[in-house]
Design an enzyme around this catalytic site. Structure first.
Site, PDB file in Angstrom:
ATOM      1  N   HIS A 128     -33.680  17.955  -0.237  1.00 21.86           N
ATOM      2  CA  HIS A 128     -32.732  17.067   0.430  1.00 21.86           C
ATOM      3  C   HIS A 128     -32.207  15.984  -0.519  1.00 21.86           C
ATOM      4  O   HIS A 128     -31.484  15.079  -0.096  1.00 21.86           O
ATOM      5  CB  HIS A 128     -33.435  16.420   1.638  1.00 21.86           C
ATOM      6  CG  HIS A 128     -32.514  15.800   2.633  1.00 21.86           C
ATOM      7  ND1 HIS A 128     -32.589  14.471   2.978  1.00 21.86           N
ATOM      8  CD2 HIS A 128     -31.499  16.309   3.372  1.00 21.86           C
ATOM      9  CE1 HIS A 128     -31.675  14.188   3.876  1.00 21.86           C
ATOM     10  NE2 HIS A 128     -30.998  15.289   4.142  1.00 21.86           N
ATOM     11  N   ASP A 150     -24.912  11.545 -18.890  1.00 21.14           N
ATOM     12  CA  ASP A 150     -25.184  11.071 -20.260  1.00 21.14           C
ATOM     13  C   ASP A 150     -26.411  10.168 -20.345  1.00 21.14           C
ATOM     14  O   ASP A 150     -26.494   9.313 -21.245  1.00 21.14           O
ATOM     15  CB  ASP A 150     -23.959  10.339 -20.827  1.00 21.14           C
ATOM     16  CG  ASP A 150     -22.773  11.270 -21.033  1.00 21.14           C
ATOM     17  OD1 ASP A 150     -22.981  12.493 -21.055  1.00 21.14           O
ATOM     18  OD2 ASP A 150     -21.640  10.770 -21.168  1.00 21.14           O
ATOM     19  N   HIS A 168     -24.604   7.392   8.953  1.00 22.61           N
ATOM     20  CA  HIS A 168     -25.466   8.302   8.202  1.00 22.61           C
ATOM     21  C   HIS A 168     -26.287   7.578   7.138  1.00 22.61           C
ATOM     22  O   HIS A 168     -26.990   8.207   6.355  1.00 22.61           O
ATOM     23  CB  HIS A 168     -24.593   9.385   7.550  1.00 22.61           C
ATOM     24  CG  HIS A 168     -25.349  10.571   7.039  1.00 22.61           C
ATOM     25  ND1 HIS A 168     -25.543  10.802   5.690  1.00 22.61           N
ATOM     26  CD2 HIS A 168     -25.949  11.605   7.685  1.00 22.61           C
ATOM     27  CE1 HIS A 168     -26.232  11.920   5.524  1.00 22.61           C
ATOM     28  NE2 HIS A 168     -26.504  12.430   6.717  1.00 22.61           N
ATOM     29  N   LYS A 206     -29.236   5.567   5.240  1.00 19.96           N
ATOM     30  CA  LYS A 206     -30.699   5.667   5.304  1.00 19.96           C
ATOM     31  C   LYS A 206     -31.277   4.463   4.564  1.00 19.96           C
ATOM     32  O   LYS A 206     -31.473   4.506   3.352  1.00 19.96           O
ATOM     33  CB  LYS A 206     -31.149   6.986   4.683  1.00 19.96           C
ATOM     34  CG  LYS A 206     -30.408   8.211   5.245  1.00 19.96           C
ATOM     35  CD  LYS A 206     -30.443   9.351   4.269  1.00 19.96           C
ATOM     36  CE  LYS A 206     -29.437  10.430   4.576  1.00 19.96           C
ATOM     37  NZ  LYS A 206     -29.447  10.983   5.907  1.00 19.96           N
ATOM     38  N   ASP A 263     -37.501  -8.548   5.336  1.00 18.07           N
ATOM     39  CA  ASP A 263     -37.465  -9.984   5.011  1.00 18.07           C
ATOM     40  C   ASP A 263     -36.291 -10.348   4.112  1.00 18.07           C
ATOM     41  O   ASP A 263     -36.319 -11.378   3.424  1.00 18.07           O
ATOM     42  CB  ASP A 263     -38.778 -10.424   4.361  1.00 18.07           C
ATOM     43  CG  ASP A 263     -39.955 -10.342   5.312  1.00 18.07           C
ATOM     44  OD1 ASP A 263     -39.725 -10.330   6.531  1.00 18.07           O
ATOM     45  OD2 ASP A 263     -41.102 -10.255   4.845  1.00 18.07           O
TER      46      ASP A 263
END
Length: 503
Positions: free
Chosen positions: A243, A250, A421, A423, A428
């Site tokens: 996933h 480079d 979408h 994630k 804090d």
């Protein structure tokens, strides 16, 4: 134990063959088939029980096998064999550890820089170093890319500027407008003598046309499918997918995050509309960590060793106030569920706030308890999820967790401006994680994932600002209103949740 399982699978396969060809046999064969499947289901249930799996998974498998022995048997072939997972990826784990030792040489932590962190942050980064053997960099620049337009703009420029090599690793690649634009650049670069290597997941890219791959190969691009599956229904490897989304150019510039390659990530899909996602541009020392992750995955599939200095010596930035950056890989080849344990550590160490964004929110018992305890302790816990499904079972399974979280004081927001979408987890407002891992069981236990963990970088401040902006385009879920949802929705959610340990 393994021989016994193979015998049981053989019995089940014989039963399947007899069942498929039952019309050509007398009626008594149906009884034999039923007995074979029932025996297989019974003994597989015993095996699962003796493996001491997590109780929720054990119960789910037992119920499935008891109610649907035929369906349960085939599900077990694809998703249930823990011993096959260990056998398949033990070799990769050993090779990865050897590669890390060779390059990093068990590189010690930078104690001077670590000492400047708070106590909780020190513990987190030490845990990450111990679990993943990945160094913490204080010489890395990062930039948050907040949507597809910004992300692909940066990616296209970086690819065009490549002079030595391009390394790409993706779960999904589509032969649409952006996919073909990237393909054309890779072909041009390969013809110029740039070494182009492209590792794509065989299942995630099952719709990618052969012509697309052949065009790249013909131009000199090395295209390799990760863990191809020839007969999906009889191959357990279908469940363990790569996933990761990584680009290294480079050895000096890299990208990691949530966006695959496809037009929908640019908001060109009518159903999803605006696609809200987050990617990270990386320059400096941490590029080497992403390069190593790619090179280890490449070696696993090709046995081509590329651990040479020119690939592992990025230029370092001149600024000395960049904060800490750590690239963490996790997957079925690691001894520990690395990213899950780091998320758990972040949640339990929070003093003021925990902000999470995840399109697929299916926490296991540990994460769920940690979030509820944090909210009950007065920590500001917020979860941002989509308000429309792209995977319906996952969508409804996610919503089954809402009542107990809302009751504990967690604030849940549904994103209204298209499809969410991203994630992300921010704790804090000081430490954050961004990458490919969702807050779900598949990312924790099955997928190969990679996340960047950030401490007191400018990128953390950017993520905080973006999260606040996203909340302004979201609707907070009322506990009282959510409790009044229809019985049909409740049944759908409960059924989806029952299947969640298998998702």
């Amino acid at each position: 134990m393994k021989k016994k399982i193979h015998v049981l699978l053989f019995i089940g396969l014989i039963g399947a063959i007899l069942y498929i060809t039952k019309d050509y046999w007398e009626g008594w064969i149906v009884g034999v088939v039923s007995i074979l499947f029932s025996l297989s289901a019974f003994f597989i249930t015993i095996v699962i029980f003796l493996e001491n799996r997590h109780p929720s998974r054990t119960v789910t498998w037992i119920i499935l096998l008891a109610i649907f022995p035929v369906l349960g048997f085939f599900f077990y072939l694809m998703f249930g064999q823990n011993h096959r997972k260990k056998k398949t990826f033990t070799e990769k784990a050993i090779m990865d550890e050897q590669a890390l030792d060779r390059i990093e040489g068990n590189k010690p932590l930078n104690e001077d820089e670590i000492g400047k962190m708070g106590e909780d942050q020190q513990l987190l980064f030490r845990l990450a170093h111990h679990l993943a053997n990945s160094p913490i960099s204080f010489a890395t620049e990062t930039k948050v890319l907040t949507d597809g337009k910004e992300t692909f703009g940066h990616i296209l420029r970086a690819l065009k500027d490549a002079t030595n090599h391009i390394h790409m690793e993706y779960y999904i690649v589509r032969s649409d407008e952006i996919g073909n634009e990237i393909k054309d650049i890779l072909i041009e670069k390969a013809q110029q003598g740039v070494n182009v290597r492209f590792l794509y997941d065989a299942v995630g890219c099952f719709q990618l046309s052969k012509h697309y791959v052949q065009q790249l190969k013909a131009a000199g691009v090395q295209m390799v499918a990760f863990a191809p599956v020839k007969i999906p229904i009889f191959n357990h490897r279908i469940n363990y997918r790569n996933h990761r989304k990584i680009i290294v150019v480079d050895a000096n510039a890299a990208f990691v995050g949530g966006l695959n390659i496809g037009d929908e990530y640019l908001g060109k899909n009518d159903y999803f509309g605006h696609w809200r996602d987050t990617h990270l541009f990386v320059r400096g020392e941490a590029v080497r960590s992403l390069q190593l992750i790619f090179l280890r995955d490449w070696y696993y599939m090709t046995r081509e060793t590329l651990l040479k200095q020119s690939y592992l010596s990025p230029d370092l930035p001149t600024s000395d106030r960049l904060g800490g950056v750590q690239m963490i890989a996790s997957g079925p080849d690691t001894r520990w569920e690395v990213i899950k344990k780091l998320f758990f550590s972040m949640i339990t160490s929070a003093k003021k706030s925990i902000w999470i964004a995840s399109p697929y929110f299916i926490p296991d018992d540990d994460i769920l308890s940690a979030l509820k305890i944090a909210a009950l302790s007065g920590v500001d816990v917020r979860i941002l999820v989509p308000n429309r499904p792209d995977k319906r079972i996952v969508f409804y399974a996610s919503r089954s967790y809402f009542p107990e979280l809302l009751e504990a004081g967690v604030k849940i927001y549904e994103y209204n401006r298209g499809f969410m979408h991203s994630k992300i987890i921010i704790v804090d407002k000081k430490i954050a994680s961004i990458g490919t891992a969702n807050m779900d069981m598949r990312s924790f236990h099955l997928n190969f994932e990679v996340n960047a963990f950030l401490y007191k970088t400018q990128s953390v401040h950017t993520l905080v600002g973006d999260y606040i902006y996203d909340m302004e385009h979201s609707t907070i879920i009322s506990y009282e209103l959510f409790k009044k949802r229809s019985i049909i929705k409740r049944v759908t959610e409960s059924t989806s949740r029952l299947l969640s340990p298998l998702l």
